[in-house]
Design an enzyme around this catalytic site. Structure first.
Site, PDB file in Angstrom:
ATOM      1  N   ASN A 117      -2.309 -13.971  -0.812  1.00 41.06           N
ATOM      2  CA  ASN A 117      -1.015 -14.434  -0.311  1.00 41.06           C
ATOM      3  C   ASN A 117      -1.122 -15.181   1.022  1.00 41.06           C
ATOM      4  O   ASN A 117      -1.599 -14.633   2.013  1.00 41.06           O
ATOM      5  CB  ASN A 117      -0.104 -13.203  -0.143  1.00 41.06           C
ATOM      6  CG  ASN A 117       1.347 -13.550  -0.248  1.00 41.06           C
ATOM      7  OD1 ASN A 117       1.722 -14.718  -0.352  1.00 41.06           O
ATOM      8  ND2 ASN A 117       2.200 -12.528  -0.220  1.00 41.06           N
TER       9      ASN A 117
ATOM     10  N   HIS B 192      10.012  -0.052  -6.210  1.00 37.98           N
ATOM     11  CA  HIS B 192      10.494  -0.329  -4.853  1.00 37.98           C
ATOM     12  C   HIS B 192      12.008  -0.177  -4.813  1.00 37.98           C
ATOM     13  O   HIS B 192      12.708  -0.690  -5.695  1.00 37.98           O
ATOM     14  CB  HIS B 192      10.179  -1.766  -4.457  1.00 37.98           C
ATOM     15  CG  HIS B 192       8.754  -1.984  -4.077  1.00 37.98           C
ATOM     16  ND1 HIS B 192       8.367  -2.970  -3.211  1.00 37.98           N
ATOM     17  CD2 HIS B 192       7.618  -1.339  -4.431  1.00 37.98           C
ATOM     18  CE1 HIS B 192       7.052  -2.942  -3.056  1.00 37.98           C
ATOM     19  NE2 HIS B 192       6.565  -1.959  -3.800  1.00 37.98           N
TER      20      HIS B 192
ATOM     21  N   ARG C 264       9.467   4.067  -3.914  1.00 36.83           N
ATOM     22  CA  ARG C 264       9.208   3.761  -2.507  1.00 36.83           C
ATOM     23  C   ARG C 264      10.525   3.360  -1.866  1.00 36.83           C
ATOM     24  O   ARG C 264      11.232   2.495  -2.389  1.00 36.83           O
ATOM     25  CB  ARG C 264       8.196   2.620  -2.444  1.00 36.83           C
ATOM     26  CG  ARG C 264       7.804   2.207  -1.063  1.00 36.83           C
ATOM     27  CD  ARG C 264       6.931   0.963  -1.099  1.00 36.83           C
ATOM     28  NE  ARG C 264       7.684  -0.185  -0.666  1.00 36.83           N
ATOM     29  CZ  ARG C 264       7.154  -1.285  -0.129  1.00 36.83           C
ATOM     30  NH1 ARG C 264       5.841  -1.379   0.033  1.00 36.83           N
ATOM     31  NH2 ARG C 264       7.904  -2.284   0.254  1.00 36.83           N
TER      32      ARG C 264
ATOM     33  N   TYR D  19      10.211  -5.286   7.404  1.00 37.43           N
ATOM     34  CA  TYR D  19       9.308  -5.318   6.253  1.00 37.43           C
ATOM     35  C   TYR D  19       9.920  -4.538   5.079  1.00 37.43           C
ATOM     36  O   TYR D  19      10.425  -3.434   5.245  1.00 37.43           O
ATOM     37  CB  TYR D  19       7.929  -4.709   6.596  1.00 37.43           C
ATOM     38  CG  TYR D  19       7.193  -4.450   5.320  1.00 37.43           C
ATOM     39  CD1 TYR D  19       6.624  -5.508   4.622  1.00 37.43           C
ATOM     40  CD2 TYR D  19       7.185  -3.184   4.733  1.00 37.43           C
ATOM     41  CE1 TYR D  19       6.050  -5.308   3.377  1.00 37.43           C
ATOM     42  CE2 TYR D  19       6.606  -2.978   3.495  1.00 37.43           C
ATOM     43  CZ  TYR D  19       6.039  -4.047   2.837  1.00 37.43           C
ATOM     44  OH  TYR D  19       5.502  -3.853   1.604  1.00 37.43           O
TER      45      TYR D  19
ATOM     46  N   ASP E 266       6.247   2.815   3.103  1.00 31.58           N
ATOM     47  CA  ASP E 266       5.200   1.931   3.637  1.00 31.58           C
ATOM     48  C   ASP E 266       5.533   1.586   5.089  1.00 31.58           C
ATOM     49  O   ASP E 266       6.538   0.931   5.364  1.00 31.58           O
ATOM     50  CB  ASP E 266       5.152   0.650   2.783  1.00 31.58           C
ATOM     51  CG  ASP E 266       3.935  -0.216   3.088  1.00 31.58           C
ATOM     52  OD1 ASP E 266       3.253   0.050   4.106  1.00 31.58           O
ATOM     53  OD2 ASP E 266       3.672  -1.160   2.303  1.00 31.58           O
TER      54      ASP E 266
ATOM     55  N   HIS F 200       3.515  -0.198   6.912  1.00 30.34           N
ATOM     56  CA  HIS F 200       2.982  -1.566   7.023  1.00 30.34           C
ATOM     57  C   HIS F 200       2.309  -1.826   8.374  1.00 30.34           C
ATOM     58  O   HIS F 200       2.611  -2.824   9.063  1.00 30.34           O
ATOM     59  CB  HIS F 200       4.079  -2.595   6.711  1.00 30.34           C
ATOM     60  CG  HIS F 200       3.592  -3.737   5.867  1.00 30.34           C
ATOM     61  ND1 HIS F 200       3.250  -4.948   6.403  1.00 30.34           N
ATOM     62  CD2 HIS F 200       3.372  -3.829   4.529  1.00 30.34           C
ATOM     63  CE1 HIS F 200       2.856  -5.761   5.414  1.00 30.34           C
ATOM     64  NE2 HIS F 200       2.905  -5.096   4.275  1.00 30.34           N
TER      65      HIS F 200
ATOM     66  N   GLU G 268       2.268   5.209   3.786  1.00 24.76           N
ATOM     67  CA  GLU G 268       1.260   4.159   3.589  1.00 24.76           C
ATOM     68  C   GLU G 268       1.025   3.345   4.860  1.00 24.76           C
ATOM     69  O   GLU G 268       1.981   3.026   5.577  1.00 24.76           O
ATOM     70  CB  GLU G 268       1.772   3.250   2.469  1.00 24.76           C
ATOM     71  CG  GLU G 268       0.926   2.046   2.188  1.00 24.76           C
ATOM     72  CD  GLU G 268       1.564   1.188   1.093  1.00 24.76           C
ATOM     73  OE1 GLU G 268       2.352   1.718   0.284  1.00 24.76           O
ATOM     74  OE2 GLU G 268       1.278  -0.015   1.058  1.00 24.76           O
TER      75      GLU G 268
ATOM     76  N   GLU H  10      -4.731  -1.476   1.010  1.00 22.62           N
ATOM     77  CA  GLU H  10      -4.384  -2.677   0.229  1.00 22.62           C
ATOM     78  C   GLU H  10      -5.026  -3.935   0.814  1.00 22.62           C
ATOM     79  O   GLU H  10      -5.174  -4.926   0.098  1.00 22.62           O
ATOM     80  CB  GLU H  10      -2.865  -2.837   0.098  1.00 22.62           C
ATOM     81  CG  GLU H  10      -2.166  -3.209   1.394  1.00 22.62           C
ATOM     82  CD  GLU H  10      -0.659  -3.335   1.243  1.00 22.62           C
ATOM     83  OE1 GLU H  10      -0.064  -2.580   0.468  1.00 22.62           O
ATOM     84  OE2 GLU H  10      -0.083  -4.197   1.913  1.00 22.62           O
TER      85      GLU H  10
ATOM     86  N   ARG I  80      -5.896   2.509  -1.752  1.00 28.84           N
ATOM     87  CA  ARG I  80      -5.010   1.506  -2.373  1.00 28.84           C
ATOM     88  C   ARG I  80      -5.688   0.183  -2.703  1.00 28.84           C
ATOM     89  O   ARG I  80      -5.028  -0.821  -2.952  1.00 28.84           O
ATOM     90  CB  ARG I  80      -3.812   1.251  -1.442  1.00 28.84           C
ATOM     91  CG  ARG I  80      -2.817   2.368  -1.598  1.00 28.84           C
ATOM     92  CD  ARG I  80      -1.546   2.187  -0.868  1.00 28.84           C
ATOM     93  NE  ARG I  80      -0.940   0.887  -0.851  1.00 28.84           N
ATOM     94  CZ  ARG I  80      -0.304   0.315  -1.878  1.00 28.84           C
ATOM     95  NH1 ARG I  80      -0.223   0.939  -3.037  1.00 28.84           N
ATOM     96  NH2 ARG I  80       0.239  -0.875  -1.747  1.00 28.84           N
TER      97      ARG I  80
ATOM     98  N   GLU J  15       1.267   0.978  -8.058  1.00 33.38           N
ATOM     99  CA  GLU J  15       2.473   0.286  -7.589  1.00 33.38           C
ATOM    100  C   GLU J  15       2.941  -0.697  -8.663  1.00 33.38           C
ATOM    101  O   GLU J  15       2.135  -1.387  -9.280  1.00 33.38           O
ATOM    102  CB  GLU J  15       2.156  -0.470  -6.295  1.00 33.38           C
ATOM    103  CG  GLU J  15       3.352  -1.195  -5.705  1.00 33.38           C
ATOM    104  CD  GLU J  15       3.023  -1.879  -4.373  1.00 33.38           C
ATOM    105  OE1 GLU J  15       1.822  -2.000  -4.037  1.00 33.38           O
ATOM    106  OE2 GLU J  15       3.968  -2.274  -3.669  1.00 33.38           O
TER     107      GLU J  15
ATOM    108  N   TRP K 113       2.227  -7.308  11.408  1.00 36.32           N
ATOM    109  CA  TRP K 113       3.302  -7.433  10.414  1.00 36.32           C
ATOM    110  C   TRP K 113       3.106  -6.446   9.295  1.00 36.32           C
ATOM    111  O   TRP K 113       2.073  -6.081   8.885  1.00 36.32           O
ATOM    112  CB  TRP K 113       3.351  -8.853   9.836  1.00 36.32           C
ATOM    113  CG  TRP K 113       4.392  -8.928   8.764  1.00 36.32           C
ATOM    114  CD1 TRP K 113       5.754  -8.932   8.923  1.00 36.32           C
ATOM    115  CD2 TRP K 113       4.167  -8.925   7.347  1.00 36.32           C
ATOM    116  NE1 TRP K 113       6.371  -8.931   7.708  1.00 36.32           N
ATOM    117  CE2 TRP K 113       5.420  -8.930   6.716  1.00 36.32           C
ATOM    118  CE3 TRP K 113       3.007  -8.922   6.557  1.00 36.32           C
ATOM    119  CZ2 TRP K 113       5.573  -8.919   5.345  1.00 36.32           C
ATOM    120  CZ3 TRP K 113       3.152  -8.912   5.195  1.00 36.32           C
ATOM    121  CH2 TRP K 113       4.443  -8.908   4.593  1.00 36.32           C
TER     122      TRP K 113
END
Ligand code: KDG
Ligand code: MG
Length: 403
Positions: free
Chosen positions: A37, A122, A147, A159, A210, A212, A236, A262, A283, A339, A403
């Site tokens: 991404n 989610h 989540r 986020y 999460d 993040h 997470e 992740e 993850r 997920e 972020w």
């Protein structure tokens, strides 16, 4: 079976995906996801300019040797671009081998260890009430694990929270969007969110959250402690994991289970976290951690320490990754959860797939290979669009934050 051609297909049916397609002298084709991404074209170039010339003429059945060739043979190791490119080749080779054998990929991995794969949905909302409604909506769709993320009073964009009431999608066209952050506001808010969610939904559903990467270790420890009454399945990315020792401090203070990984690319990123039992769920997923060949290695290390898998499955991982991940999940003995963020209709049309959702669980299907194909003519109608993930700044003084 020899590789006769390798092509990199970049498309944007709503968001950017990079797909590697391998062709063989037996007429079989294999697909691998290489999407990263916000840095998609770097992986496309790595593949086109440096990997594709190495593939043509190789024996497609030598999956392990090809992995080692691309990893050790490059001299330059690890990193998300390299490992996503290797993952794409590896996934396409597993796809080919399973197709040649006439088997769904999970059979080649060792067969099913379970009947179906538990997935989590989610739920997000601009405030607690909206998030609670969304949790209840996801539960009504059949999800057993959800989540929950919510907007934080006083912060503009947070986020995991959609601002338009639709599915949350962090990457935006053009240049990066700026978000703001304030840790004390967040730390006060999240326990209230889970208090409201548990009051509304009770105790049968698994709940996840999460962070993040936004907290320092001691802040993460505080949040983990404050969330203990709500019995989360996991918290997470509570703190950035470049320094694994940070998790010792978090672990010392809380029994809330911890998930991380992740953005990890190799077993080396998680070795200390797993061996010191500082986390409960790893993850890493197929596309960013070197493909099925390497993901298996990570899972096997994790199994020694009762760490279970919980692969990343956001919409920026293509259906090709999702298909491969579900075969892995059906096989891997120390499976935890997967997920699941549904892709949009255009993406599902570009990538026809055999996997399916039913009552909170998924199954990869019985098609030979990983069961995901690409409609190239349709993909060509969605050319690449520059897009970035957001950046985050402290509301107080504009300092750039995680972020
Ligand atoms: O590209 C970044 C996303 O994949 C990431 O922000 C999603 O954290 C994420 C998650 O847990 O799905
Ligand atoms: Mg995450």
């Amino acid at each position: 079976m020899k590789i006769t051609g390798a092509r990199v297909i970049v498309c944007c049916p709503g968001r950017n995906f990079v797909t590697l397609k391998l062709e063989t002298d037996q007429g079989l084709t294999g697909l691998g996801d290489a999407s990263l991404n916000g840095r998609e074209l770097a992986v496309a170039s790595y593949l086109n300019d440096h990997v594709v010339p190495l593939l043509v003429g190789r024996d497609a059945t030598r999956i392990e040797d090809t992995w080692q060739y691309l990893y050790r043979g490059a001299y330059w190791r690890r990193g998300p671009v390299t490992m996503s490119a290797i993952a794409a080749v590896d996934t396409a080779l597993w796809d080919l081998k399973a197709k040649a054998a006439g088997m769904p990929l999970y059979q080649l991995l060792g067969g099913a260890s379970r009947e179906r794969v538990l997935v989590y949905a989610h739920a997000n909302g601009r405030d607690i009430a909206e998030t609670v409604d969304e949790v209840q909506r996801q539960a009504a769709l059949g999800y057993r694990a959800i989540r929950a993320q919510s907007g934080v009073p006083g912060l503009n964009k947070v986020y995991g929270v959609a601002t338009d009431g639709k599915h949350y999608e962090p990457a935006t066209r053009g240049l990066p969007r700026e978000e703001d952050w304030d840790t004390p506001r967040y730390l006060r808010h999240v326990p209230q969110l889970f208090d409201a969610v548990r009051s509304a939904i009770g105790w049968e559903h698994e709940l996840l959250h999460d962070v993040h990467h936004r907290l320092t270790p001691i802040e993460a420890a505080r949040l983990g402690k404050d969330l203990e009454p709500y019995r989360l399945f996991w918290m997470e990315d509570a703190t950035p994991a470049e320094n694994p020792e940070a998790f010792r401090l978090v672990r010392r203070h809380t029994t809330t289970p911890l998930a991380v990984g992740e953005i990890f690319n190799t077993v080396w990123d998680c070795k200390a976290l797993i061996e010191e039992q500082l986390i409960d769920f790893i993850r890493t997923t197929v596309v960013h951690a070197g493909g099925l060949t390497h993901l298996r290695r990570i899972a096997d290390l994790a199994a020694l320490y009762q760490v279970r898998t919980g692969s990343h499955g956001a919409t920026d991982l293509s259906p090709v990754c999702m298909g491969a991940a579900l075969h892995f999940d059906l096989w891997v003995p120390n499976f935890g959860i997967q997920e699941h963020m549904p892709h949009n209709e255009a993406t599902d049309a570009v990538f026809p797939h055999a996997y399916r959702f039913d009552a909170g669980f998924m199954h990869p299907g019985e098609a030979p290979g990983h069961g995901v194909e690409i409609d190239e003519a349709l993909a060509a109608k969605y050319p690449y669009q520059r897009a970035y993930l957001p950046v985050n700044r402290l509301q107080r003084d504009g300092t750039l934050w995680d972020w």
